[in-house]
Design a protein around this motif. Sequence first.
Motif, mmCIF file in Angstrom:
data_model
loop_
_atom_site.group_PDB
_atom_site.id
_atom_site.type_symbol
_atom_site.label_atom_id
_atom_site.label_comp_id
_atom_site.label_asym_id
_atom_site.label_seq_id
_atom_site.Cartn_x
_atom_site.Cartn_y
_atom_site.Cartn_z
ATOM 1 N N GLN A 81 -34.256 -56.026 84.886
ATOM 2 C CA GLN A 81 -35.271 -54.989 84.971
ATOM 3 C C GLN A 81 -35.509 -54.591 86.422
ATOM 4 O OE1 GLN A 81 -38.641 -56.692 82.993
ATOM 5 N NE2 GLN A 81 -38.000 -55.957 80.994
ATOM 6 N N SER A 82 -35.630 -53.295 86.628
ATOM 7 C CA SER A 82 -35.984 -52.789 87.955
ATOM 8 C C SER A 82 -37.149 -51.826 87.795
ATOM 9 C CB SER A 82 -34.796 -52.071 88.591
ATOM 10 O OG SER A 82 -34.402 -50.968 87.797
ATOM 11 N N ILE A 83 -38.048 -51.847 88.713
ATOM 12 C CA ILE A 83 -39.240 -51.011 88.668
ATOM 13 C C ILE A 83 -39.247 -50.110 89.894
ATOM 14 C CG2 ILE A 83 -41.762 -50.984 88.653
ATOM 15 C CD1 ILE A 83 -41.677 -53.748 87.374
ATOM 16 N N ASP A 84 -39.423 -48.808 89.657
ATOM 17 C CA ASP A 84 -39.518 -47.896 90.793
ATOM 18 C C ASP A 84 -40.897 -47.257 90.826
ATOM 19 O OD1 ASP A 84 -39.590 -45.552 89.151
ATOM 20 O OD2 ASP A 84 -37.404 -45.604 88.983
ATOM 21 N N GLU A 85 -41.126 -46.415 91.799
ATOM 22 C CA GLU A 85 -42.457 -45.860 92.039
ATOM 23 C C GLU A 85 -42.913 -44.878 90.968
ATOM 24 O OE1 GLU A 85 -42.625 -43.438 95.534
ATOM 25 O OE2 GLU A 85 -40.513 -42.858 95.358
ATOM 26 N N PHE A 86 -41.997 -44.442 90.100
ATOM 27 C CA PHE A 86 -42.363 -43.485 89.062
ATOM 28 C C PHE A 86 -42.602 -44.136 87.695
ATOM 29 C CE2 PHE A 86 -39.784 -40.959 92.092
ATOM 30 C CZ PHE A 86 -40.781 -40.070 92.483
ATOM 31 N N ASP A 87 -42.473 -45.449 87.614
ATOM 32 C CA ASP A 87 -42.683 -46.138 86.345
ATOM 33 C C ASP A 87 -44.170 -46.285 86.050
ATOM 34 O OD1 ASP A 87 -40.014 -46.404 85.822
ATOM 35 O OD2 ASP A 87 -39.846 -48.397 86.700
#
Length: 251
Positions: A8-14
């Motif tokens: 899992q990767s989380i970016d600023e738009f999640d």
Amino acid sequence: MEDYSIKQSIDEFDIAVIGMECRFPGANNISEYWMNLKNGVESIIQLNDEELEESNVSKETIKQSNYIKSVSIIDDVDKFDAHFFGYSPKEAAMMDPQQSLFLELAWHALENAGYDSEQYDGNIGIFAGANFNFYLINNILKGRNVLNSSDIFFMQISNDKDSLTTRIAYKLNLKGPAVTLQTACSTSLVAIHYACQSLLNQECDIVLAGGITVRIPQKIGYFYQPEMILSKDGHCRPFDMDASGTIFGSG
């Protein structure tokens, strides 16, 4: 050996949905609602003549062949915990049940998410809308002559849809945007859209979004008319060959 673990990767738009609460016909919480969906439960009920008469529906109306005695209602709309939210019994009695119920739901949604708005350091916003105020027409104004300007003002802020989100922001100490919006049947979905935009624009750290409808009185039927949108048999059958229309209710 291959690694099948989910990365899992989380970016600023999640955006994460961290809490939910609801009151729907036949479901007083999210768990009951999902169970009804899973089991295909129809939450439309059939009213008897006695129930209709208690809602001041005339016997002449009840006897009409095109009067459909079907409705979808929610329970305990008159059970608002006024003391918990700092309202007097008189204030609670004057308030649109849509606003009092949505206030309770907003509190429960934050509780479900695990956040206390009184102690949270970030900004919490709210975007929401409500239906037409049937309570004002059928209860507050019925047989009442209001002349005092302070009574008129109090009646207005207790029943005007514009006060929905600002009331909740004040009572729950929400310091983010508090926006009441109305787009008819799409209100709740549009509220979610703008709530997401508010998060992405960094206007707030947490945001509540939703809508409310409480039809007062709840236990009344409706007249079926050909070429109108209401169902001819009191059932709602989306995408079905036997579908003949929709049915309104509370939730």
